[in-house]
Design a protein around this motif. Structure first.
Motif, PDB file in Angstrom:
ATOM      1  N   SER A   1     -11.700  20.631  18.423  1.00 63.81           N
ATOM      2  CA  SER A   1     -10.180  20.339  18.328  1.00 63.81           C
ATOM      3  C   SER A   1     -10.472  18.988  18.052  1.00 63.81           C
ATOM      4  CB  SER A   1      -9.627  20.589  20.587  1.00 63.81           C
ATOM      5  OG  SER A   1      -8.325  20.463  20.062  1.00 63.81           O
TER       6      SER A   1
ATOM      7  N   PHE B   1      -1.243  22.309  28.873  1.00 66.99           N
ATOM      8  CA  PHE B   1      -1.922  22.557  27.615  1.00 66.99           C
ATOM      9  C   PHE B   1      -3.305  21.950  28.676  1.00 66.99           C
ATOM     10  CE2 PHE B   1       1.456  22.465  23.861  1.00 66.99           C
ATOM     11  CZ  PHE B   1       1.164  23.875  23.595  1.00 66.99           C
TER      12      PHE B   1
ATOM     13  N   ALA C   1      -6.492  24.685  28.444  1.00 60.31           N
ATOM     14  CA  ALA C   1      -8.125  24.400  27.752  1.00 60.31           C
ATOM     15  C   ALA C   1      -8.562  24.968  27.480  1.00 60.31           C
ATOM     16  CB  ALA C   1      -7.522  22.971  27.450  1.00 60.31           C
TER      17      ALA C   1
ATOM     18  N   ALA D   1      -7.552  32.054  24.806  1.00 63.99           N
ATOM     19  CA  ALA D   1      -6.383  31.783  23.883  1.00 63.99           C
ATOM     20  C   ALA D   1      -5.141  31.478  24.631  1.00 63.99           C
ATOM     21  CB  ALA D   1      -5.922  33.019  22.864  1.00 63.99           C
ATOM     22  N   VAL D   2      -4.282  30.598  23.784  1.00 66.59           N
ATOM     23  CA  VAL D   2      -2.686  30.576  24.562  1.00 66.59           C
ATOM     24  C   VAL D   2      -2.324  30.825  23.523  1.00 66.59           C
ATOM     25  CG1 VAL D   2      -2.274  28.218  25.550  1.00 66.59           C
ATOM     26  CG2 VAL D   2      -4.508  28.004  25.587  1.00 66.59           C
TER      27      VAL D   2
ATOM     28  N   THR E   1       2.421  30.552  24.048  1.00 66.26           N
ATOM     29  CA  THR E   1       3.730  30.430  24.568  1.00 66.26           C
ATOM     30  C   THR E   1       4.863  30.386  23.893  1.00 66.26           C
ATOM     31  OG1 THR E   1       4.009  28.465  22.670  1.00 66.26           O
ATOM     32  CG2 THR E   1       2.394  27.459  24.666  1.00 66.26           C
TER      33      THR E   1
ATOM     34  N   LEU F   1       1.718  19.514  20.957  1.00 68.48           N
ATOM     35  CA  LEU F   1       0.265  20.642  20.625  1.00 68.48           C
ATOM     36  C   LEU F   1      -0.361  19.385  18.745  1.00 68.48           C
ATOM     37  CD1 LEU F   1      -1.797  22.936  20.273  1.00 68.48           C
ATOM     38  CD2 LEU F   1      -0.682  23.734  18.616  1.00 68.48           C
TER      39      LEU F   1
ATOM     40  N   THR G   1      -5.054  25.036  17.550  1.00 70.94           N
ATOM     41  CA  THR G   1      -6.095  25.113  18.243  1.00 70.94           C
ATOM     42  C   THR G   1      -5.818  24.295  19.363  1.00 70.94           C
ATOM     43  OG1 THR G   1      -7.283  23.296  17.371  1.00 70.94           O
ATOM     44  CG2 THR G   1      -7.794  25.479  16.877  1.00 70.94           C
ATOM     45  N   VAL G   2      -5.935  24.819  20.980  1.00 72.38           N
ATOM     46  CA  VAL G   2      -5.858  23.071  21.303  1.00 72.38           C
ATOM     47  C   VAL G   2      -7.145  23.656  22.940  1.00 72.38           C
ATOM     48  CG1 VAL G   2      -4.522  25.041  23.110  1.00 72.38           C
ATOM     49  CG2 VAL G   2      -3.840  22.464  24.170  1.00 72.38           C
TER      50      VAL G   2
ATOM     51  N   ARG H   1      -7.077  29.019  20.499  1.00 71.79           N
ATOM     52  CA  ARG H   1      -6.859  29.322  19.620  1.00 71.79           C
ATOM     53  C   ARG H   1      -5.028  29.435  19.929  1.00 71.79           C
ATOM     54  NH1 ARG H   1      -7.688  27.710  14.527  1.00 71.79           N
ATOM     55  NH2 ARG H   1      -9.498  28.426  13.879  1.00 71.79           N
ATOM     56  N   PHE H   2      -4.405  28.793  19.719  1.00 67.32           N
ATOM     57  CA  PHE H   2      -2.544  28.282  20.094  1.00 67.32           C
ATOM     58  C   PHE H   2      -2.301  29.918  19.121  1.00 67.32           C
ATOM     59  CE2 PHE H   2       1.284  26.838  19.850  1.00 67.32           C
ATOM     60  CZ  PHE H   2       1.610  26.523  20.603  1.00 67.32           C
TER      61      PHE H   2
ATOM     62  N   GLY I   1       2.395  30.061  19.276  1.00 63.73           N
ATOM     63  CA  GLY I   1       3.259  29.485  19.562  1.00 63.73           C
ATOM     64  C   GLY I   1       4.375  30.179  19.115  1.00 63.73           C
TER      65      GLY I   1
END
Length: 423
Positions: free
Chosen positions: A5, A249, A253, A257-258, A260, A276, A299-300, A304-305, A307
């Motif tokens: 990141s 976040f 982290a 994966a995240v 939102t 982000l 990414t965060v 992997r992010f 949104g």
């Protein structure tokens, strides 16, 4: 999973052209590195897991030549014509084989699955015979070699039963059991953090004040993750402030994966992309689909992010089209290509060229001619349209209005998500 990141210099540009859906899906899936950690599980617990290692047969299946039906086994060379008469010298039952040798002019009664005795190379159906005391009369002899399943016909010792990357379905459990695989090595379930954003969101077990709504997206995401066998980490509803989002976040982290929902547009209270950009990286923003154009991917921390937009249907469509194949890849599986068919539409469809449209629809296979009908309300905030539908009508980005009766592309909701791994 390890993802480097760094602070991103990306900032949303509302004038930039949205990315085509196929390109966005390819870029997302290609960038996903599958989870590397594995574990051993007992076969009954392996359903809907992804194999980390290939399973190799240690035995032949079947282990010995056996009969595929109830009848009588004999050497075909001793039966030159119909109405031949054979002496019945015993029987071979499943689990209780005949231990002698069957010679010319002899036969044994044999049941389905029973081991074929030495000397027998053909089994005749009992319906094509008649009995006269201890003698069998062949009214219609079987072709030489008929009705016998050879040893190793299904699997031979040393064959790969299932390759690594296979998503284990019920039929796979049965075939793994057939080679005695009491345990298998599977990929650890991905940990996927998710939360909703918005000051207007309230828990579903309380009253609503004017301007407030129930937090439905988070429950929909939880159900989607559960259906994929992911380990969901619910971080709740997060307020529309940079500080609250930064804290969420940070808590997410260490996941793989995240996801939102909400806050990825360019409104005055949409801070997800900005935060982000400070906490991680953004690969792209906005996809040329309707509903669901505002979507951020990056990414965060080590995750992997994704949104997703806040409108409920937009959240559902972008999850199905972009997040779901990425999570299959993350889990070590093979994302299945969308299954599509062509049906006539019962109503005219209005569209302007520019974005790929996903209209909620119902298929009808009960009439003389199969057809598809768009749900009457296609608003991106009308989640009932997803609940009533069983398919998308997919209109390409360059298409315009479609008249009633025209053939359209249809993507059923019920379709393979996990593709077959290569042997």
């Amino acid at each position: 999973m390890s993802v480097t990141s760094r602070q991103s210099d990306f900032r949303p540009d509302d004038n930039a052209a949205p990315m085509a859906l196929a390109e966005a899906r390819r870029r997302i899936v290609d960038s996903i590195r599958p989870v590397q950690e594995t574990e051993r599980v007992a076969l009954p617990q392996a359903l809907h897991r992804v194999l980390a290692e290939p399973v190799v047969a240690g035995v032949d299946v079947p282990s010995a030549a056996n009969s595929s039906m109830d009848g009588y086994g004999y050497p075909a060379a001793s039966v030159p014509q119909a109405d031949a008469r054979l002496a019945i010298i015993g029987q071979s039952l499943a689990g209780h084989p005949f231990e002698g040798h069957v010679g010319p002019g002899e036969c044994v009664r044999i049941t389905t699955g029973a081991v074929v005795p030495p000397g027998v190379d053909t089994v005749v159906m009992q319906e094509n015979t008649r009995l006269e005391h201890d003698t069998l009369v062949l009214e219609s002899p079987a072709a030489p070699g008929a009705n016998i399943r050879l040893a190793g016909e299904d699997l031979s010792r040393g064959d790969v039963v299932l390759p690594a990357g296979s998503f284990i379905r019920p039929a796979d459990i049965a075939v793994l059991a057939s080679v005695g695989a009491a345990e298998v090595s599977v990929v650890r379930r991905p940990r996927v953090a998710f939360f909703s954003t918005g000051d207007e969101l309230r828990p579903i077990d309380g009253p609503l004040a004017p301007g407030e709504i129930y937090d439905s997206n988070r429950y929909g995401l939880a159900a989607q993750l559960d259906s994929l066998g992911m380990t969901g980490v619910d971080l709740g509803a997060v307020g529309d402030t940079p500080e609250a989002l930064a804290d969420a976040f940070d808590r997410a982290a260490d996941c793989d994966a995240v996801i939102t929902s909400g806050g990825v547009s360019v409104g005055s209270a949409d801070f997800v992309v900005d935060v982000l950009g400070e906490k991680g990286t953004i690969d792209f923003w906005r996809v040329a689909i309707k509903p669901g154009k505002p979507l951020a991917f990056g990414t965060v921390g080590g995750a992997r992010f994704f949104g997703l937009p806040g409108n409920p249907v937009s959240t559902a469509v972008t999850f199905i089209q972009l997040v779901r194949p990425a999570l299959v890849q993350l889990a070590g599986g093979v994302p299945a290509a969308p299954t599509r068919l062509t049906l006539p539409t019962t109503t005219a469809l209005t569209k302007r060229p520019g974005r790929e449209h996903f209209l909620r629809a119902r298929m009808d296979f009960t009439s003389a001619s199969p057809r598809v009908t768009a749900i009457d309300h296609q608003g991106s905030g009308v989640m009932r349209s997803m609940s009533r539908a069983d398919a998308f009508i997919v209109l390409s980005a360059d298409s315009a209005d479609v008249p009633a009766g025209a053939l359209v592309t249809v993507e059923p909701f019920a379709q393979p998500v996990w593709g077959l791994a290569a042997f």
